[in-house]
Design an enzyme around this catalytic site. Structure first.
Site, PDB file in Angstrom:
ATOM      1  N   GLY A  22     -28.491 -42.007-139.198  1.00 26.18           N
ATOM      2  CA  GLY A  22     -29.613 -42.857-138.778  1.00 26.18           C
ATOM      3  C   GLY A  22     -29.225 -44.330-138.846  1.00 26.18           C
ATOM      4  N   HIS A  23     -28.664 -44.731-139.992  1.00 35.65           N
ATOM      5  CA  HIS A  23     -28.208 -46.121-140.130  1.00 35.65           C
ATOM      6  C   HIS A  23     -27.113 -46.429-139.112  1.00 35.65           C
ATOM      7  CE1 HIS A  23     -29.353 -45.140-144.467  1.00 35.65           C
ATOM      8  NE2 HIS A  23     -30.139 -46.169-144.208  1.00 35.65           N
ATOM      9  N   HIS A  33     -26.264 -42.956-143.547  1.00 36.28           N
ATOM     10  CA  HIS A  33     -26.175 -41.694-142.815  1.00 36.28           C
ATOM     11  C   HIS A  33     -26.216 -42.022-141.329  1.00 36.28           C
ATOM     12  CE1 HIS A  33     -30.444 -42.324-142.303  1.00 36.28           C
ATOM     13  NE2 HIS A  33     -30.636 -42.297-143.617  1.00 36.28           N
ATOM     14  N   GLN A  45     -43.179 -49.903-141.266  1.00 35.40           N
ATOM     15  CA  GLN A  45     -42.277 -51.022-141.559  1.00 35.40           C
ATOM     16  C   GLN A  45     -41.990 -51.814-140.281  1.00 35.40           C
ATOM     17  OE1 GLN A  45     -38.880 -50.894-144.454  1.00 35.40           O
ATOM     18  NE2 GLN A  45     -37.688 -50.561-142.608  1.00 35.40           N
ATOM     19  N   MET A  70     -30.374 -50.171-147.254  1.00 36.84           N
ATOM     20  CA  MET A  70     -30.243 -50.038-148.708  1.00 36.84           C
ATOM     21  C   MET A  70     -29.033 -49.164-149.053  1.00 36.84           C
ATOM     22  SD  MET A  70     -34.001 -50.218-150.311  1.00 36.84           S
ATOM     23  CE  MET A  70     -34.438 -48.506-150.091  1.00 36.84           C
ATOM     24  N   GLY A 118     -35.250 -48.853-137.754  1.00 37.54           N
ATOM     25  CA  GLY A 118     -35.487 -47.486-137.308  1.00 37.54           C
ATOM     26  C   GLY A 118     -36.974 -47.192-137.197  1.00 37.54           C
ATOM     27  N   LYS A 131     -38.160 -44.441-137.598  1.00 41.52           N
ATOM     28  CA  LYS A 131     -38.456 -43.508-138.699  1.00 41.52           C
ATOM     29  C   LYS A 131     -39.462 -44.137-139.660  1.00 41.52           C
ATOM     30  CE  LYS A 131     -37.326 -40.782-142.377  1.00 41.52           C
ATOM     31  NZ  LYS A 131     -37.564 -41.644-143.487  1.00 41.52           N
ATOM     32  N   ASP A 132     -39.276 -45.437-139.944  1.00 40.97           N
ATOM     33  CA  ASP A 132     -40.198 -46.156-140.817  1.00 40.97           C
ATOM     34  C   ASP A 132     -41.144 -46.958-139.925  1.00 40.97           C
ATOM     35  OD1 ASP A 132     -39.010 -45.605-143.590  1.00 40.97           O
ATOM     36  OD2 ASP A 132     -37.282 -46.198-142.408  1.00 40.97           O
ATOM     37  N   ALA A 172     -26.344 -45.893-149.004  1.00 41.15           N
ATOM     38  CA  ALA A 172     -26.406 -44.425-148.891  1.00 41.15           C
ATOM     39  C   ALA A 172     -26.501 -44.069-147.409  1.00 41.15           C
ATOM     40  CB  ALA A 172     -27.574 -43.847-149.686  1.00 41.15           C
TER      41      ALA A 172
END
Ligand code: AMP
Length: 273
Positions: A30-31, A28, A146, A24, A140, A142-143, A26
């Protein structure tokens, strides 16, 4: 690096393994770590940047979600992305008549606190998979939920996509990187790192053989003392997202908390991070 804005502009290159990283924006580290992994494993790397309205609830942050396309494109280029799909909302949703919905694994945790969220996620990811036609797609951990939901969608609907789930990238103090961290005030940002510390402590207690229910009571209390409002904290099976009462090798500890107006989610494995 190519930027395409409508599906017709993309033709999958023949014979080349295409890796896809949906985001999405923005962006950082992580992406970028997902894009770097795709770059190592695939001949062609495609990313998407699309703030997907259908995965936000009516009282969530869709309008104020951070957007900086020029900077995002620069970052994609810096890690060797070949093409970026950056559609507008009308291109993705000329109508909203069809929804891809996964049952079961969507019901607890994020699904319970964010009704409709996962329907938005699976619908947009299904559309993006059809448009980009990747051989591999990168998400990731992280989610975590998901990941479980998309795995189920890919299995149930026979998407010919190999899923790659990548480790959470953290700030030096342990806070999981997130586009939403920029909403934290500096005081909240300082306190936010105690979420990861509390999860690690809970994990140590569980690994020492304490009852899981007791470790969860203690971590919840600790988080509340630190000023977090706790939406949930649980030991779960990452395939089904069901709670577990005894640890297995792949068990994970998940949490969602609120700090001021900002919601943070995180999770750790029994043996990693
Ligand atoms: P988002 O832009 O929030 O939709 O995230 C796009 C992708 O980046 C998702 O697969 C996320 O799980 C992943 N991601 C977000 N934050 C991190 C992080 N700190 N470490 C690794 N991956 C992440």
């Amino acid at each position: 690096m190519r930027v395409f804005r409508v599906p017709q502009e993309w033709r999958k290159p023949e014979g080349a393994r295409v890796g896809f990283v949906p985001t999405m924006g923005a962006l950082h580290e992580g992406h970028l770590s997902l894009m770097r992994q795709a770059r190592r494993e695939c001949a062609v790397v495609v990313a998407s940047i699309f703030v997907n309205p259908t995965q936000f609830g009516p009282n969530e942050d869709y309008e104020r979600y951070p957007r900086d396309e020029a900077e995002d494109l620069r970052l994609c280029e810096s890690v060797g992305v070949d093409a970026v799909f950056a559609p507008d909302v009308r291109t993705m949703y000329p109508r909203r008549t069809t929804v891809v919905a996964v049952r079961g694994v969507t019901e607890r945790w994020e699904g319970a606190f964010r009704p409709g969220h996962f329907d938005g996620v699976t619908t947009v990811v299904a559309k993006l998979f059809h448009i980009v036609q990747p051989d591999a797609a990168y998400f990731g951990l992280k989610d975590l939920q998901q990941c479980a939901v998309i795995r189920r969608m890919v299995e149930d609907l026979n998407f010919p996509v190999e899923l790659r789930f990548c480790a959470t990238v953290r700030e030096p103090d342990g806070l999981a990187m997130s586009s939403r961290n920029r909403y934290l005030t500096s005081e909240e940002r300082r306190r936010a790192s105690s979420l990861y510390r509390a999860l690690c402590e809970c994990r140590s207690e569980a690994a020492e053989g304490r009852s899981l229910a007791i470790t969860l009571d203690r971590v919840r209390m600790r988080l509340e003392q630190e000023g977090f409002a706790v939406d949930y904290v649980a030991w779960i099976d990452p395939q089904t997202m069901d709670p577990v009462d005894r640890l297995k090798e792949d068990s994970r500890l998940i949490a969602a908390v609120r700090l001021g107006g900002v919601r943070l989610i995180d999770n750790i494995g029994l043996h990693e991070d």
